[in-house]
Design a protein around this motif. Structure first.
Motif, PDB file in Angstrom:
ATOM      1  N   VAL A 134       0.924  -1.110  -0.147  1.00 22.23           N
ATOM      2  CA  VAL A 134       0.112  -0.056  -0.010  1.00 22.23           C
ATOM      3  C   VAL A 134       0.854   1.263  -0.011  1.00 22.23           C
ATOM      4  CG1 VAL A 134      -1.662   1.278   1.474  1.00 22.23           C
ATOM      5  CG2 VAL A 134      -1.994  -0.988   1.041  1.00 22.23           C
ATOM      6  N   ALA A 135       1.868   1.373   0.874  1.00 19.30           N
ATOM      7  CA  ALA A 135       2.868   2.418   0.999  1.00 19.30           C
ATOM      8  C   ALA A 135       3.430   2.564  -0.541  1.00 19.30           C
ATOM      9  CB  ALA A 135       3.848   2.147   2.137  1.00 19.30           C
ATOM     10  N   ALA A 136       4.013   1.642  -1.122  1.00 23.33           N
ATOM     11  CA  ALA A 136       4.688   1.603  -2.340  1.00 23.33           C
ATOM     12  C   ALA A 136       3.747   2.147  -3.433  1.00 23.33           C
ATOM     13  CB  ALA A 136       5.372   0.446  -2.608  1.00 23.33           C
ATOM     14  N   PHE A 137       2.791   1.665  -3.342  1.00 22.04           N
ATOM     15  CA  PHE A 137       1.636   1.654  -4.387  1.00 22.04           C
ATOM     16  C   PHE A 137       1.289   3.502  -4.517  1.00 22.04           C
ATOM     17  CE2 PHE A 137      -2.451   2.210  -6.400  1.00 22.04           C
ATOM     18  CZ  PHE A 137      -2.548   1.259  -7.399  1.00 22.04           C
ATOM     19  N   ASN A 138       1.080   3.807  -3.217  1.00 19.63           N
ATOM     20  CA  ASN A 138       0.653   5.372  -3.092  1.00 19.63           C
ATOM     21  C   ASN A 138       1.777   6.220  -3.069  1.00 19.63           C
ATOM     22  OD1 ASN A 138      -2.398   5.722  -2.050  1.00 19.63           O
ATOM     23  ND2 ASN A 138      -1.733   3.800  -1.237  1.00 19.63           N
ATOM     24  N   ASP A 139       3.019   5.765  -2.791  1.00 21.81           N
ATOM     25  CA  ASP A 139       4.240   6.555  -3.091  1.00 21.81           C
ATOM     26  C   ASP A 139       4.699   6.710  -4.550  1.00 21.81           C
ATOM     27  OD1 ASP A 139       4.734   6.591  -0.480  1.00 21.81           O
ATOM     28  OD2 ASP A 139       6.520   5.285  -0.396  1.00 21.81           O
ATOM     29  N   VAL A 140       4.205   5.807  -5.371  1.00 22.86           N
ATOM     30  CA  VAL A 140       4.134   6.054  -6.894  1.00 22.86           C
ATOM     31  C   VAL A 140       3.339   6.930  -7.294  1.00 22.86           C
ATOM     32  CG1 VAL A 140       4.218   5.003  -9.177  1.00 22.86           C
ATOM     33  CG2 VAL A 140       5.331   3.732  -7.333  1.00 22.86           C
ATOM     34  N   LEU A 141       2.073   6.745  -6.766  1.00 21.31           N
ATOM     35  CA  LEU A 141       0.878   7.700  -7.271  1.00 21.31           C
ATOM     36  C   LEU A 141       1.315   9.074  -6.813  1.00 21.31           C
ATOM     37  CD1 LEU A 141      -2.378   5.549  -6.498  1.00 21.31           C
ATOM     38  CD2 LEU A 141      -1.217   6.319  -8.762  1.00 21.31           C
ATOM     39  N   ARG A 142       1.778   9.429  -5.542  1.00 19.39           N
ATOM     40  CA  ARG A 142       2.121  10.500  -5.094  1.00 19.39           C
ATOM     41  C   ARG A 142       3.440  11.206  -6.079  1.00 19.39           C
ATOM     42  NH1 ARG A 142       5.682  10.166  -0.048  1.00 19.39           N
ATOM     43  NH2 ARG A 142       6.811   9.455  -1.793  1.00 19.39           N
ATOM     44  N   ASP A 143       4.378  10.522  -6.042  1.00 17.88           N
ATOM     45  CA  ASP A 143       5.432  11.025  -6.859  1.00 17.88           C
ATOM     46  C   ASP A 143       5.204  11.201  -8.345  1.00 17.88           C
ATOM     47  OD1 ASP A 143       6.965  10.971  -4.301  1.00 17.88           O
ATOM     48  OD2 ASP A 143       7.722   9.050  -4.856  1.00 17.88           O
ATOM     49  N   GLU A 144       4.390  10.338  -8.922  1.00 17.44           N
ATOM     50  CA  GLU A 144       3.984  10.844 -10.105  1.00 17.44           C
ATOM     51  C   GLU A 144       3.358  12.205 -10.431  1.00 17.44           C
ATOM     52  OE1 GLU A 144       3.219   6.484 -12.266  1.00 17.44           O
ATOM     53  OE2 GLU A 144       1.593   7.698 -11.436  1.00 17.44           O
ATOM     54  N   ALA A 145       2.454  12.499  -9.298  1.00 13.73           N
ATOM     55  CA  ALA A 145       1.621  13.749  -9.248  1.00 13.73           C
ATOM     56  C   ALA A 145       2.643  14.855  -9.089  1.00 13.73           C
ATOM     57  CB  ALA A 145       0.487  13.688  -8.318  1.00 13.73           C
ATOM     58  N   ILE A 146       3.455  14.605  -8.079  1.00 13.76           N
ATOM     59  CA  ILE A 146       4.632  15.666  -7.845  1.00 13.76           C
ATOM     60  C   ILE A 146       5.342  15.947  -9.075  1.00 13.76           C
ATOM     61  CG2 ILE A 146       6.550  16.197  -6.446  1.00 13.76           C
ATOM     62  CD1 ILE A 146       5.364  14.844  -3.967  1.00 13.76           C
ATOM     63  N   VAL A 147       5.884  15.083  -9.861  1.00 10.51           N
ATOM     64  CA  VAL A 147       6.615  15.221 -11.170  1.00 10.51           C
ATOM     65  C   VAL A 147       5.647  15.899 -11.934  1.00 10.51           C
ATOM     66  CG1 VAL A 147       7.603  14.103 -13.003  1.00 10.51           C
ATOM     67  CG2 VAL A 147       8.214  13.211 -10.930  1.00 10.51           C
ATOM     68  N   GLN A 148       4.490  15.638 -12.134  1.00 12.65           N
ATOM     69  CA  GLN A 148       3.606  16.421 -13.105  1.00 12.65           C
ATOM     70  C   GLN A 148       3.256  17.765 -12.726  1.00 12.65           C
ATOM     71  OE1 GLN A 148       0.085  13.784 -12.525  1.00 12.65           O
ATOM     72  NE2 GLN A 148       0.617  12.430 -14.298  1.00 12.65           N
ATOM     73  N   LEU A 149       3.311  17.913 -11.435  1.00 12.12           N
ATOM     74  CA  LEU A 149       3.067  19.411 -10.909  1.00 12.12           C
ATOM     75  C   LEU A 149       4.314  20.007 -11.254  1.00 12.12           C
ATOM     76  CD1 LEU A 149       1.189  18.790  -7.500  1.00 12.12           C
ATOM     77  CD2 LEU A 149       0.175  19.921  -9.550  1.00 12.12           C
ATOM     78  N   ASN A 150       5.622  19.587 -11.065  1.00  8.95           N
ATOM     79  CA  ASN A 150       6.741  20.324 -11.223  1.00  8.95           C
ATOM     80  C   ASN A 150       6.945  20.400 -12.899  1.00  8.95           C
ATOM     81  OD1 ASN A 150       8.601  20.601  -8.746  1.00  8.95           O
ATOM     82  ND2 ASN A 150       7.633  19.056  -8.422  1.00  8.95           N
ATOM     83  N   GLN A 151       6.619  19.381 -13.698  1.00  8.87           N
ATOM     84  CA  GLN A 151       6.640  19.716 -14.967  1.00  8.87           C
ATOM     85  C   GLN A 151       5.755  20.833 -15.477  1.00  8.87           C
ATOM     86  OE1 GLN A 151       5.500  15.818 -16.552  1.00  8.87           O
ATOM     87  NE2 GLN A 151       7.606  15.053 -16.777  1.00  8.87           N
ATOM     88  N   GLN A 152       4.773  21.123 -14.837  1.00 11.15           N
ATOM     89  CA  GLN A 152       3.412  22.141 -15.152  1.00 11.15           C
ATOM     90  C   GLN A 152       4.292  23.270 -14.672  1.00 11.15           C
ATOM     91  OE1 GLN A 152      -0.914  21.748 -14.930  1.00 11.15           O
ATOM     92  NE2 GLN A 152      -0.311  22.241 -12.990  1.00 11.15           N
ATOM     93  N   ASN A 153       4.945  23.372 -13.427  1.00  9.41           N
ATOM     94  CA  ASN A 153       5.297  24.768 -12.916  1.00  9.41           C
ATOM     95  C   ASN A 153       6.584  25.003 -13.988  1.00  9.41           C
ATOM     96  OD1 ASN A 153       5.749  26.635 -10.844  1.00  9.41           O
ATOM     97  ND2 ASN A 153       7.612  25.569 -10.314  1.00  9.41           N
ATOM     98  N   VAL A 154       7.245  24.075 -14.423  1.00  7.90           N
ATOM     99  CA  VAL A 154       8.639  24.451 -15.175  1.00  7.90           C
ATOM    100  C   VAL A 154       7.855  25.131 -16.898  1.00  7.90           C
ATOM    101  CG1 VAL A 154      10.325  23.595 -16.732  1.00  7.90           C
ATOM    102  CG2 VAL A 154      10.299  22.907 -14.371  1.00  7.90           C
ATOM    103  N   ARG A 155       6.951  24.356 -17.221  1.00  7.44           N
ATOM    104  CA  ARG A 155       6.053  24.884 -18.323  1.00  7.44           C
ATOM    105  C   ARG A 155       5.775  26.334 -18.366  1.00  7.44           C
ATOM    106  NH1 ARG A 155       4.188  19.626 -18.763  1.00  7.44           N
ATOM    107  NH2 ARG A 155       2.104  20.500 -17.911  1.00  7.44           N
ATOM    108  N   ALA A 156       4.958  26.589 -17.009  1.00  9.10           N
ATOM    109  CA  ALA A 156       4.484  27.833 -16.806  1.00  9.10           C
ATOM    110  C   ALA A 156       5.794  28.999 -16.624  1.00  9.10           C
ATOM    111  CB  ALA A 156       3.721  27.814 -15.305  1.00  9.10           C
ATOM    112  N   LEU A 157       6.883  28.546 -15.825  1.00 10.43           N
ATOM    113  CA  LEU A 157       7.877  29.665 -15.694  1.00 10.43           C
ATOM    114  C   LEU A 157       8.528  29.811 -16.863  1.00 10.43           C
ATOM    115  CD1 LEU A 157       9.251  28.178 -12.140  1.00 10.43           C
ATOM    116  CD2 LEU A 157       7.898  30.419 -12.547  1.00 10.43           C
ATOM    117  N   GLU A 158       8.635  28.642 -17.931  1.00  6.49           N
ATOM    118  CA  GLU A 158       9.387  29.060 -19.170  1.00  6.49           C
ATOM    119  C   GLU A 158       8.585  30.088 -19.940  1.00  6.49           C
ATOM    120  OE1 GLU A 158      11.354  24.607 -20.041  1.00  6.49           O
ATOM    121  OE2 GLU A 158       9.218  25.026 -20.798  1.00  6.49           O
ATOM    122  N   THR A 159       7.082  29.862 -19.840  1.00  6.29           N
ATOM    123  CA  THR A 159       6.446  30.970 -20.693  1.00  6.29           C
ATOM    124  C   THR A 159       6.489  32.176 -19.913  1.00  6.29           C
ATOM    125  OG1 THR A 159       4.736  29.139 -21.166  1.00  6.29           O
ATOM    126  CG2 THR A 159       3.896  31.431 -21.117  1.00  6.29           C
TER     127      THR A 159
END
Length: 504
Positions: A134-159
């Motif tokens: 359960v912890a490993a499953f949710n860790d992957v979901l959490r970290d995928e979301a955090i990577v997506q948020l950071n990618q989105q933030n990078v795109r926003a700051l590039e713009t």
């Protein structure tokens, strides 16, 4: 609980549109249940513990053996007229204990009690493995979301950086504004690399625990039957926690060891039998006495063997004191385990409750920061806000979104850990249907009455899967699907249409 868990999974599957290859938490648990080496190893350990019953019981069964000798009398005494030149002898010895002061009976009872403790330990390992899944499953979901948020933030700051550069060229902002945008973009790219590294770590941990790389993971279903008060959780845990049950069984077995040790000072009684055969192979010369001498023969004896120990150098008393001390250790271990279970339950309950409150706070913060960012952009367009204030608003929104996905992960993992501490997170409780569940009683029943010295099992073979051939994990992620974690990329207040400008 099985029905509720299955219903929760069905509702989750209907509510969330996922690809056909998506993996659910149930599927991950089934795979770990069948192939996790920690769990399969503990099952093998329990089978070894089962054998202690047969070993203890063998002390009360007949003991039969044959001894044979072939002897050549190379040099004879001068007066040895009837000594053969060679001889073959065979002895059959048997014994059966009738009374051993209760030592054998208590040893068997102690072995059976330790089997029960081993089964409880297996349940505890099972719950721990599921908690890791359960912890490993949710860790992957959490970290995928955090990577997506950071990618989105990078795109926003590039713009934002491109927009600031364009506005600097027309004299709308200063060099300082451009430098601030560039610095914040560099930091965001660094945070993205860190988030990607953490995602790789979480995926590798998932591979280690489950046995296969994580694909597209679906959101986990709601947890069933969570308690409303910590007192209810503690009461349930004290009645059902497998680690506490194992400690109690170990205490009972230690008490039986004391009884077994006391029997060393008591008399013993047993049946004994012996059979003898000899054959001189025609090597006795009877011509000297003129009387035929039998060249072979046999004999048999049977009776009772009675032993009364009078003095054994203090050994029995030392063994009794040693067993009593070990019983004291087992008694204290029950108390220590009970304390650990209570602390674990209360801590998991508190973490679960606090994470629920954090989810509420984080959701409110995301909504407020989203509104704040929109307002800062609008005010910047009329000159009331600076670029750095837009950048700060962007960062505050990102931080709130990261806190939200982290709180969601923490709440789910703490909730499942609470169920595990309560003794409600094993395969039977979860209703896993990935084939027949492992039955520890089946192996015990095959060896409980075993008496054949030549009985054996096939050679041990690996059960858990190896991960050496699995590919190294990457930080690749799909676009985010949670609307609450999405926001427009364009941050140029002078470009409300969202068209990205190309710097000259």
């Amino acid at each position: 609980m099985r029905g509720i868990w299955g219903l929760a999974l069905s509702v989750s599957a209907l509510a969330i549109a996922c690809p056909a290859s998506a993996q659910t938490l149930r599927e991950a648990m089934i795979e770990a249940y069948n192939e996790n080496p920690q769990l399969t190893g503990e099952r093998a350990n329990l089978r070894a513990i089962d054998e202690n019953v047969a070993i203890a019981r063998s002390e009360g069964l007949p003991n039969i053996g044959v001894q044979g000798n072939y002897t050549e009398f190379v040099v004879q005494r001068q007066d040895a007229f009837l000594v053969p030149d060679r001889a073959v002898t065979a002895n059959l010895n048997s014994s059966l204990p009738i009374f051993a002061g209760g030592r054998i009976k208590n040893s068997v009872r102690a072995a059976k009690t330790r089997v029960a403790a081993g089964r409880a330990n297996l349940r505890n390992i099972e719950a721990d493995v599921f908690t890791q899944v359960v912890a490993a499953f949710n860790d992957v979901l959490r970290d995928e979301a955090i990577v997506q948020l950071n990618q989105q933030n990078v795109r926003a700051l590039e713009t934002n950086f491109r927009a600031s550069s364009d506005r600097f060229e027309v004299g709308d902002v200063t060099r300082t504004d451009v430098a601030q945008s560039e610095a914040r973009l560099a930091l965001a790219r660094g945070e993205l690399r860190r988030a990607e590294a953490q995602l790789i770590t979480s995926r590798e941990t998932y591979l280690q625990v489950v046995g296969s790389p994580p694909g597209v993971l679906t959101p986990p279903p709601p947890l069933p039957n969570l308690p409303t008060e910590p007192q209810v959780a503690v009461a349930t845990a004290l009645n059902n926690n497998p680690a506490l049950e194992a400690a109690e069984r170990a205490r009972e077995a230690a008490g039986l060891d004391v009884r077994s040790a006391r029997a060393e000072r008591l008399p013993t009684l047993g049946l004994v039998g012996q059979g003898n055969y000899f054959n001189y192979l025609g090597s006795i010369d009877t011509s000297l006495i003129g009387t035929p001498i039998p060249q072979s023969g046999q004999a048999a004896q049977a009776g009772l063997s009675f032993t009364v120990p009078l003095y054994q150098g203090g050994r029995p008393a030392a063994q009794i004191r040693q067993a009593q001390a070990r019983e004291g250790v087992a008694i204290e271990q029950v108390t220590a385990t009970e304390r650990q279970v209570i602390a674990r339950v209360r801590s998991a309950y508190a973490t679960w409750q606090s994470s629920l409150r954090l989810i509420e706070a984080a959701e409110a913060a995301v909504a407020a920061n989203t509104l704040s960012l929109e307002g800062v952009r609008a005010e910047n367009s009329v000159g009331n806000r600076t670029i750095i204030e837009i950048l700060n608003a962007e960062q505050e929104l990102l931080d709130a979104q990261v806190r939200l996905v982290t709180a969601r992960r923490d709440a789910y993992v703490a909730g499942f850990a609470l169920l595990a501490a309560m003794g409600r997170a094993e395969a039977q409780d979860l209703g896993l249907d990935g084939g027949p569940l492992y039955d520890p009683v089946a192996n015990y029943e095959t060896i409980d009455k075993a008496w054949n010295d030549w009985d054996s099992r096939p050679a041990a073979r690996p059960v858990a899967t190896r991960t050496v051939d699995a590919p190294a994990q990457t930080p690749a992620v799909a676009p985010p699907t949670d609307p609450q974690l999405q926001r427009p990329v364009d941050t140029d207040p002078a470009n409300p249409s969202g068209d990205v400008k190309t710097p000259r």
